[in-house]
Design a protein around this motif. Structure first.
Motif, short mmCIF file in Angstrom:
data_model
loop_
_atom_site.label_atom_id
_atom_site.label_comp_id
_atom_site.label_asym_id
_atom_site.label_seq_id
_atom_site.Cartn_x
_atom_site.Cartn_y
_atom_site.Cartn_z
N TYR A 8 0.89 -1.16 0.00
CA TYR A 8 0.00 0.00 0.00
C TYR A 8 0.93 1.21 0.00
O TYR A 8 1.90 1.25 0.75
N ARG A 151 -6.58 -8.04 0.85
CA ARG A 151 -7.99 -8.01 1.28
C ARG A 151 -8.19 -7.00 2.40
O ARG A 151 -9.22 -6.33 2.47
N GLU A 152 -7.21 -6.88 3.28
CA GLU A 152 -7.31 -5.92 4.38
C GLU A 152 -7.08 -4.49 3.90
O GLU A 152 -7.48 -3.54 4.56
N GLU A 154 -8.25 -3.37 1.01
CA GLU A 154 -9.38 -3.00 0.15
C GLU A 154 -10.42 -2.23 0.96
O GLU A 154 -11.54 -2.67 1.14
N VAL A 155 -10.04 -1.07 1.42
CA VAL A 155 -10.95 -0.20 2.17
C VAL A 155 -11.45 0.90 1.25
O VAL A 155 -10.91 1.13 0.17
N LYS A 156 -12.47 1.57 1.70
CA LYS A 156 -13.08 2.62 0.88
C LYS A 156 -12.02 3.63 0.44
O LYS A 156 -11.25 4.14 1.25
#
Length: 181
Positions: A8, A151-152, A154-156
């Motif tokens: 990220y 997956r963690e 994949e936040v707004k």
């Protein structure tokens, strides 16, 4: 989809200090000219289009869903680990053909003319096993670079592309903070 580790990155606050790059080089004892992580600089216009703004992209192996390096390697020196999605390389198998170097859309595979071998980031697997962050993440003084399960992440608001980085068909395992202009 199983677990997929990746990066990220928040380009909004990166100052281009290259601490991530240096931490990677030091941890992996990379020789001069070999980089597994690089910080690229480019300029863009601000929201009013009236002045240039410096931007940076910190890039390394993207541990792609469909890694081009693995697809073209004639000796199968690359493989994607099923347990975490990390693309690893068996450097002993490398024959120095450079097919992986040319195939990677992110220029993430380094080639040593001295060793006549290719090499790349392995997301510091040894550090992950110890419960530590990769060296590049630990080295970032502004904490704009992180590693973890996609997956963690994949936040707004996270995006798969940003200025200076276009998502390739290989499915790169990186997410970005939305850009502020």
């Amino acid at each position: 989809m199983g677990k997929q580790l990746g990066f990220y990155y928040n380009s909004n606050y990166c100052i281009g200090c290259q601490a991530c790059e240096t931490a990677c080089k030091n941890k992996n004892k990379l020789p001069v000219g070999i980089h597994w992580r690089q910080v690229d600089h480019f300029e863009t216009k601000n929201e009013n289009n009236d002045r240039q703004v410096d931007r940076y992209i910190s890039r390394s192996c993207m541990h792609c869903k469909q890694p081009a390096c693995a697809a073209v390697c004639p000796v199968k020196a690359f493989r994607k680990r099923p347990e975490d999605g990390i693309v690893v390389q068996d450097r002993e198998k490398c024959i120095g053909c450079r097919a992986c170097v040319h195939a990677c859309p992110y220029k993430a595979v380094a080639f040593s003319n001295q060793a006549v071998k290719a090499s790349k980031c392995d997301l510091c697997i040894d550090e992950l096993r110890q419960g530590e962050e990769p060296a590049c993440v630990r080295g970032c003084p502004l904490q704009v670079l992180k590693a973890g399960d996609l997956r963690e992440m994949e936040v707004k608001g996270v995006v798969k592309e940003c200025q200076g980085f276009l998502k390739a068909a290989t499915g790169p395992s990186i997410r970005f903070a939305p850009e502020k202009r």
